[in-house]
Design a protein around this motif. Structure first.
Motif, short mmCIF file in Angstrom:
data_model
loop_
_atom_site.label_atom_id
_atom_site.label_comp_id
_atom_site.label_asym_id
_atom_site.label_seq_id
_atom_site.Cartn_x
_atom_site.Cartn_y
_atom_site.Cartn_z
N VAL A 45 0.84 -1.19 0.00
CA VAL A 45 0.00 0.00 0.00
C VAL A 45 0.87 1.24 0.00
N ALA A 46 1.91 1.25 0.85
CA ALA A 46 2.80 2.40 0.93
C ALA A 46 3.49 2.67 -0.40
N LYS A 47 3.95 1.62 -1.07
CA LYS A 47 4.65 1.76 -2.35
C LYS A 47 3.73 2.36 -3.41
N HIS A 48 2.50 1.82 -3.52
CA HIS A 48 1.57 2.29 -4.55
C HIS A 48 1.06 3.70 -4.26
N ALA A 49 1.00 4.07 -2.98
CA ALA A 49 0.50 5.40 -2.62
C ALA A 49 1.61 6.44 -2.58
N GLY A 50 2.87 5.96 -2.65
CA GLY A 50 4.00 6.88 -2.61
C GLY A 50 4.20 7.53 -1.25
N VAL A 51 3.93 6.76 -0.19
CA VAL A 51 4.11 7.28 1.17
C VAL A 51 4.87 6.24 1.99
N SER A 52 5.18 6.59 3.22
CA SER A 52 5.88 5.66 4.10
C SER A 52 4.89 4.68 4.73
N VAL A 53 5.44 3.57 5.24
CA VAL A 53 4.62 2.60 5.97
C VAL A 53 3.97 3.26 7.18
N GLY A 54 4.71 4.14 7.85
CA GLY A 54 4.17 4.84 9.02
C GLY A 54 2.96 5.68 8.67
N THR A 55 2.99 6.30 7.48
CA THR A 55 1.84 7.11 7.06
C THR A 55 0.62 6.24 6.82
N VAL A 56 0.81 5.09 6.19
CA VAL A 56 -0.31 4.16 5.98
C VAL A 56 -0.88 3.74 7.33
N SER A 57 0.00 3.44 8.28
CA SER A 57 -0.45 3.05 9.62
C SER A 57 -1.25 4.16 10.27
N ASN A 58 -0.80 5.41 10.09
CA ASN A 58 -1.53 6.53 10.66
C ASN A 58 -2.89 6.72 10.01
N ASP A 96 -6.49 11.43 12.01
CA ASP A 96 -6.52 12.86 12.30
C ASP A 96 -5.16 13.53 12.15
N VAL A 97 -4.08 12.71 12.17
CA VAL A 97 -2.74 13.31 12.06
C VAL A 97 -2.24 13.35 10.62
N VAL A 98 -3.08 12.92 9.68
CA VAL A 98 -2.69 12.86 8.26
C VAL A 98 -3.55 13.84 7.48
N SER A 99 -2.97 14.49 6.49
CA SER A 99 -3.71 15.46 5.68
C SER A 99 -4.83 14.76 4.91
N GLU A 100 -5.86 15.53 4.59
CA GLU A 100 -7.03 14.97 3.90
C GLU A 100 -6.63 14.39 2.55
N GLU A 101 -5.75 15.10 1.82
CA GLU A 101 -5.34 14.62 0.49
C GLU A 101 -4.60 13.28 0.58
N THR A 102 -3.71 13.16 1.58
CA THR A 102 -2.97 11.91 1.76
C THR A 102 -3.90 10.79 2.20
N ARG A 103 -4.83 11.10 3.12
CA ARG A 103 -5.79 10.08 3.57
C ARG A 103 -6.57 9.54 2.38
N HIS A 104 -7.03 10.43 1.52
CA HIS A 104 -7.82 10.01 0.36
C HIS A 104 -7.00 9.12 -0.56
N ARG A 105 -5.73 9.52 -0.83
CA ARG A 105 -4.88 8.75 -1.73
C ARG A 105 -4.60 7.35 -1.17
N VAL A 106 -4.28 7.28 0.13
CA VAL A 106 -3.96 5.98 0.75
C VAL A 106 -5.19 5.09 0.78
N ARG A 107 -6.33 5.66 1.13
CA ARG A 107 -7.55 4.84 1.20
C ARG A 107 -7.97 4.34 -0.17
N SER A 108 -7.73 5.12 -1.18
CA SER A 108 -8.04 4.68 -2.55
C SER A 108 -7.19 3.48 -2.93
N VAL A 109 -5.90 3.52 -2.54
CA VAL A 109 -5.01 2.40 -2.82
C VAL A 109 -5.44 1.16 -2.02
N ILE A 110 -5.78 1.37 -0.77
CA ILE A 110 -6.23 0.24 0.08
C ILE A 110 -7.43 -0.44 -0.56
#
Length: 338
Positions: free
Chosen positions: A7-20, A26-40
């Motif tokens: 998930v982290a690789k496809h979303a272009g973020v760290s594993v810690g960000t996916v975990s968050n 609440d500690v992650v920006s709305e744009e990043t949350r949307h991108r990670v959830r779309s990948v999930i």
């Protein structure tokens, strides 16, 4: 299997960000949350609950092991437990021992392997050996529909001695002097307590213990009740009333009477125990001793939650025995006075 690294690789973020995003959005920006959830969603990622539990040090699963999930009484117990667990953010694993001590032992071993949060248990093993073996795993448990023996665990039960007395006192008050007790497996404490209450009611009325004739059964189901009903009909001195250790037995006895052309309650009265939904809906509505099953399950789960809170000190937890009161619900199956 898709992992958090994928998930982290496809979303272009760290594993810690996916975990968050999953655990602390609440500690992650709305744009990043949307991108990670779309990948999930696209990858079909499901987090490993077992890994999460190892990190957190505590399971989100509460186990419930009862005698017979085919009995609506235990379905209501499970419903109460599930509601309380869900309100606390937990889930319930529901299992059925089938009134078998060996199956109970296998499930308890499974709960120990899975390191569940705790166990709600209606014991099938009358010897107590399964419970003693399970204690070694230091997993909290609460006894359901049984009084705790000793001070080593909590319990939620109903006063079955009083329940048995209510049933037989009612039959005596309506004129019955010869009563059969279709009791189920004699090793179960509930069966013994209900018999004790029945005998107390007879003694109060000045009747001998011989006025109660016990007919044990191997199981607590409708088929066993039908068999017991046939045995009642075959007695040389047929009783005028039957008290059954649960409603499934009573419904089986009612079926046996109906098949034999014996009128209920005119020829023989029947009283059950539990007051399951089918009791009122029977062809002859069944008089029954009501147990607050949903409340019992909820209170048992709450006791277990109290004991397993992360900040609770096991040494300071005060084990409690909660005994609820039964209630007699009179319907047509016992209403004709003699």
């Amino acid at each position: 299997m898709v992992g958090i690294k994928d998930v982290a690789k496809h979303a272009g973020v760290s594993v810690g960000t996916v975990s968050n995003v999953i655990n602390r959005p609440d500690v992650v920006s709305e744009e990043t949350r949307h991108r990670v959830r779309s990948v999930i969603e696209r990858l079909g990622y499901v987090r490993s609950e077992s890994a999460r539990q190892l990190r957190a040090g505590q399971s989100r699963i509460m186990a419930l092991l009862v005698l017979d999930m085919g009995n609506p009484f235990f379905v209501d117990v499970a419903r109460g437990a599930e509601r309380a667990a869900r309100d606390a953010g937990l889930r319930v694993m529901m299992c059925n021992s089938g009134q078998s001590a060996s199956e109970e032992a296998e499930y308890l071993a499974l709960f120990a392997e899975q390191r569940v949060r705790g166990v709600l248990l209606t014991p099938a093993d009358a010897t107590g050996r399964n419970i003693e073996a399970f204690r070694r795993h230091a997993i909290p448990f609460v006894l359901v529909d049984r009084v705790a023996e000793g001070a080593t665990e909590c319990s939620v039960s109903v006063d079955d001695v009083l329940g048995g007395a209510l049933a037989v006192r009612h039959l005596v008050d309506t004129g019955h002097r010869s009563i059969a007790y279709v009791s189920g497996p004699p090793g179960l404490n509930q069966v013994k307590d209900r018999r004790q209450g029945a005998l107390q009611a007879l003694a109060e009325a000045g009747l001998p213990a011989s006025a109660l004739r016990e007919l044990p059964t191997e199981r607590l189901d409708v088929a066993a009740g039908r068999d017991a009903g046939a045995r009642v009909l075959g007695l040389a001195e047929r009783p005028t009333a039957v008290f059954c250790a649960n409603d499934l037995l009573a419904l089986g006895v009612l079926q046996a009477m109906y098949a034999a052309g014996v009128s209920v309650p005119e020829d023989i009265a029947i009283v059950g125990y539990d007051d399951i939904e089918f009791a009122a809906a029977a062809v002859v509505p069944l008089t029954s001793v009501r147990q607050p099953a949903i409340k019992m399950g909820a209170m048992a789960a709450e006791l277990l939650l109290e004991e397993t809170e992360s900040d609770a000190d096991p040494e300071e937890h005060g084990h409690r025995r909660v005994v609820l009161q039964p209630e007699l619900v009179v319907r047509r199956s016992s209403l004709v006075p003699r």
